[in-house]
Design a protein around this motif. Structure first.
Motif, short mmCIF file in Angstrom:
data_model
loop_
_atom_site.label_atom_id
_atom_site.label_comp_id
_atom_site.label_asym_id
_atom_site.label_seq_id
_atom_site.Cartn_x
_atom_site.Cartn_y
_atom_site.Cartn_z
N ASN A 152 6.92 13.19 2.15
CA ASN A 152 6.46 12.16 3.37
C ASN A 152 5.74 11.08 2.99
OD1 ASN A 152 7.25 13.81 6.18
ND2 ASN A 152 6.71 15.40 4.59
N ILE A 153 4.41 11.62 2.21
CA ILE A 153 3.33 10.53 2.02
C ILE A 153 4.10 9.40 1.11
CG2 ILE A 153 1.32 10.01 0.67
CD1 ILE A 153 0.48 12.73 1.60
N PHE A 154 5.00 9.84 0.21
CA PHE A 154 6.04 8.95 -0.70
C PHE A 154 6.61 7.91 0.33
CE2 PHE A 154 9.67 7.73 -2.86
CZ PHE A 154 9.26 7.00 -4.04
N ILE A 155 7.12 8.41 1.31
CA ILE A 155 8.03 7.45 2.04
C ILE A 155 7.14 6.48 2.85
CG2 ILE A 155 9.78 7.39 3.80
CD1 ILE A 155 10.93 10.00 2.70
N VAL A 156 6.21 7.20 3.85
CA VAL A 156 5.31 6.57 4.67
C VAL A 156 4.56 5.45 4.11
CG1 VAL A 156 3.91 6.85 6.72
CG2 VAL A 156 5.53 8.44 6.25
N ILE A 157 3.96 5.74 2.97
CA ILE A 157 2.93 4.79 2.14
C ILE A 157 3.72 3.44 1.90
CG2 ILE A 157 3.22 5.21 -0.24
CD1 ILE A 157 0.09 5.94 -0.21
N ARG A 158 5.15 3.53 1.56
CA ARG A 158 5.80 2.32 1.43
C ARG A 158 6.27 1.60 2.40
NH1 ARG A 158 8.61 2.80 -3.58
NH2 ARG A 158 10.51 1.75 -2.85
N SER A 317 9.47 14.26 10.12
CA SER A 317 7.94 14.23 9.90
C SER A 317 7.51 13.06 9.70
CB SER A 317 7.60 15.45 9.11
OG SER A 317 8.29 15.47 7.85
N VAL A 318 8.29 12.16 8.99
CA VAL A 318 7.72 10.74 8.61
C VAL A 318 7.56 10.16 9.83
CG1 VAL A 318 8.91 10.66 6.39
CG2 VAL A 318 9.97 9.69 8.16
N SER A 319 8.27 10.27 10.80
CA SER A 319 8.04 9.40 12.35
C SER A 319 6.71 10.06 12.86
CB SER A 319 9.29 9.72 13.04
OG SER A 319 9.28 10.88 13.58
N LEU A 320 6.59 11.30 12.45
CA LEU A 320 5.33 12.02 13.23
C LEU A 320 4.05 11.47 12.53
CD1 LEU A 320 6.60 15.49 13.77
CD2 LEU A 320 5.61 14.30 15.45
N MET A 321 4.14 11.31 11.12
CA MET A 321 3.21 10.52 10.34
C MET A 321 2.98 9.12 10.90
SD MET A 321 2.73 11.42 6.64
CE MET A 321 1.28 11.78 5.76
N GLU A 322 3.93 8.45 11.01
CA GLU A 322 3.94 7.12 11.36
C GLU A 322 3.27 6.90 12.75
OE1 GLU A 322 4.45 4.70 9.48
OE2 GLU A 322 4.56 2.90 10.77
N TYR A 327 -1.16 3.93 14.57
CA TYR A 327 -2.34 3.76 15.48
C TYR A 327 -3.40 3.39 14.55
CZ TYR A 327 -6.79 5.74 17.19
OH TYR A 327 -8.13 5.77 17.92
N LEU A 328 -3.84 4.11 13.44
CA LEU A 328 -4.93 3.74 12.66
C LEU A 328 -5.12 2.37 12.22
CD1 LEU A 328 -5.16 7.03 10.77
CD2 LEU A 328 -6.91 6.22 12.47
N MET A 329 -3.54 1.82 11.87
CA MET A 329 -3.35 0.46 11.39
C MET A 329 -3.60 -0.54 12.72
SD MET A 329 -0.19 0.78 8.89
CE MET A 329 0.00 -0.99 8.62
N ASP A 330 -2.93 -0.27 13.52
CA ASP A 330 -3.11 -1.14 14.81
C ASP A 330 -4.48 -1.37 15.56
OD1 ASP A 330 -0.68 -1.97 14.68
OD2 ASP A 330 0.11 -0.74 16.76
N GLU A 331 -5.10 -0.09 15.65
CA GLU A 331 -6.30 -0.09 16.51
C GLU A 331 -7.50 0.08 15.73
OE1 GLU A 331 -6.06 -0.72 19.81
OE2 GLU A 331 -3.86 -0.64 19.11
N ARG A 332 -7.49 0.68 14.61
CA ARG A 332 -8.76 0.89 13.59
C ARG A 332 -8.75 -0.08 12.47
NH1 ARG A 332 -12.24 3.08 16.55
NH2 ARG A 332 -10.89 3.36 18.32
N LYS A 333 -7.65 -0.83 12.50
CA LYS A 333 -7.49 -1.82 11.24
C LYS A 333 -7.67 -1.20 10.02
CE LYS A 333 -7.17 -4.82 14.55
NZ LYS A 333 -6.11 -4.98 15.20
N TRP A 334 -7.32 -0.12 9.67
CA TRP A 334 -7.09 0.67 8.40
C TRP A 334 -5.97 0.00 7.77
CZ3 TRP A 334 -8.24 6.76 8.32
CH2 TRP A 334 -9.51 6.91 9.08
N ALA A 339 -4.57 5.03 5.52
CA ALA A 339 -4.24 5.74 6.69
C ALA A 339 -3.24 6.77 6.32
CB ALA A 339 -3.47 4.77 7.76
N VAL A 340 -2.35 6.48 5.48
CA VAL A 340 -1.27 7.50 5.22
C VAL A 340 -2.08 8.91 4.40
CG1 VAL A 340 0.53 8.13 3.56
CG2 VAL A 340 0.48 6.08 4.98
N ILE A 341 -2.94 8.35 3.45
CA ILE A 341 -3.61 9.61 2.81
C ILE A 341 -4.44 10.54 3.60
CG2 ILE A 341 -5.02 10.11 0.71
CD1 ILE A 341 -3.81 7.52 -0.74
#
Ligand code: PHE
Length: 470
Positions: A152-158, A317-322, A327-334, A339-341
């Motif tokens: 999951n992490i491998f896919i979402v981080i890309r 599960s990648v969509s759940l993670m996304e 959220y963390l990228m949009d609102e918290r600017k991570w 965010a993924v890790i």
């Protein structure tokens, strides 16, 4: 300056990603056992009713809200009305909770790919005990969860295009091929007709209010609705992409996969004289038992089946993670990486609780609620948060967003005609909230876990109180 928002590279890619999110454990692991436990064809009919009336409607609404605001769950609600922020927050929370048990089951599927070839099937009578011993051991299942989480992490981080979309474009077509080959083989077995009868001839004597709640929860879970996932995926859509047909295609694909999973399991199950209703163990116990009876082809088909299960789970599960990462990228600017890790780590900790609740801690339950962590995550999301999330979205889109704005979004600024707009809007605004409300109300009288429902409502209330913080 804000970094430019990521987008899907193609319409095909988006549809594969959205269908990848929808098609998952819900279709292959859960749909068959719910069908088995709720009277076969009767359950399927009620389920289909919910999917086509409410599911497509809510999915189209989620796509529109996401693309209109170009924001993931929390930001989408917030940018329309601050007092609605909480509805997005509940979505993010739901993503965490589903990811508290989903990767555990994903890990089991991964383990069974290997176990299919290493002797699991050699003694059919021992398969049930082997599954029980496996999921209740403290360490082994968690090692498989770690492996599954790392995919999951491998896919979402890309990222959206290079990660989620690219993976879905390969995995979804592969999934279709794998499932069709298993279903095709099962259909040719003598005695398979009995399974078709079970799946498609309704037995209404098994239907109660609980059946409706189960079917509604399943419809939302299976279509990834009611928690901002399709809002998030919609927010990566380019402005010229057609929403109504996308929602129709994704819903149709999800339903096809659920039926296909049923056809892969039940005809073979009846052909070998096994019992249909056996709870969540159905695909991990009964299915391997079926394969064990097939001779030399058994282990190979079993491996194919569990690869399919794992792939289906992974694209969901990648969509759940996304949802959380966006959220963390949009609102918290991570950054995506951070965010993924961090999200992955927290989710894994939840999984540890869920996995141990099936073994070491199986005699302990959460005080007052009376369930272990695995069931807590599962029931709270499926029976409470998703349905309420769908209701909130229906009210939000129906009453908070202007009708003309929705129409403009749905028709790409009037560049094409969407004939069903009025009907869709009516179902969104009135039918969806009323139907969900009624089902929840009757379900409340019938449901075993009343405490969980009350608990869920309290959580929603508290979130609303603190929503300014998000
Ligand atoms: N739809 C997925 C399944 O059927 C689960 C899921 C639920 C994914 C909610 C994303 C959001 O397995």
């Amino acid at each position: 300056m804000e970094p430019k928002r990521e987008h899907w590279a193609s319409r095909f890619g988006f549809i594969m990603a959205a269908a990848g999110s929808a098609v998952g454990l819900g279709n292959i692991w859960r749909f068959p056992y719910l069908t088995g436990a709720n009277g076969g064809g009767a359950f399927i009919l009620i389920y289909l009713g919910f999917v086509f009336l409410i599911g497509t409607t809510v999915m189209l609404a989620e796509f529109s809200v996401g693309r209109m605001t170009q924001k993931a769950a929390v930001g989408a609600y917030k940018s329309v009305s601050r007092s609605w922020t909480f509805a997005g927050v509940i979505g993010v929370l739901t993503a965490f909770l589903i990811m508290g048990f989903y990767p555990v089951v994903g890990g089991w599927a991964t383990a069974y790919v290997v176990k299919s070839l290493t002797g699991l099937l050699s003694d059919p009578t021992a398969i049930g005990d082997a599954f029980g011993a496996f999921i209740s051991s403290p360490v082994e299942p968690l090692l498989w969860t770690v492996l599954y989480m790392s995919f999951n992490i491998f896919i979402v981080i890309r990222g959206v295009g290079k990660g989620i979309e690219a993976a879905s474009k390969i995995l979804m077509p592969l999934l279709i091929l794998l499932l069709i080959s298993v279903a095709g083989y099962g259909m040719t077995l003598p005695g398979a007709m009995e399974g078709f009868r079970f799946l498609f001839v309704p037995d209404f004597s098994a239907v109660s209010a609980k059946t409706f709640l189960a079917a509604l929860g399943q419809a939302f879970f299976s279509l990834s609705l009611g928690m901002g996932c399709m809002i998030t995926y919609g927010s990566y859509l380019p402005k010229d992409s057609k929403l109504p047909s996308s929602a129709a295609v994704v819903t149709a694909m999800d339903t096809t996969f659920a039926i296909l999973a049923g056809v892969a399991i039940f005809p073979a199950l009846f052909a070998f004289g096994l019992e249909p209703a056996s709870g969540p163990g159905l695909v991990f116990v009964v299915v391997p038992q079926i394969f064990a009876k097939m001779g030399f082809i058994g282990p190979i088909l079993s491996m194919i089946f569990f690869i399919a299960l794992m792939i289906a789970a992974l694209t969901s599960s990648v969509s759940l993670m996304e949802v959380v990462v966006a959220y963390l990228m949009d609102e918290r600017k991570w950054t995506r990486r951070t965010a993924v890790i961090s999200t992955g780590l927290v989710m894994f900790l939840f999984c540890v609780l869920a996995s141990l609740s099936l073994g070491l801690w199986s005699s302990w339950t959460i005080p007052v609620l009376g369930v272990g962590f695995f069931d807590f995550f599962d029931i709270l999301t499926d029976k409470v948060f998703l349905a309420i999330g769908g209701l909130l979205l229906g009210v939000f889109a129906g009453f908070k967003i202007k009708k003309e704005d929705l129409k403009r979004e749905l028709t790409n600024e009037g560049t094409f005609h969407f004939a069903l707009f009025e009907a869709w809007y009516f179902v969104l605004k009135f039918v969806t909230p009323i139907a969900i409300g009624l089902v929840a109300l009757f379900g409340l009288f019938d449901i075993v876990q009343k405490e969980l429902m009350v608990f869920g409502l309290i959580v929603i209330g508290v979130t609303a109180l603190f929503s300014k913080k998000f």
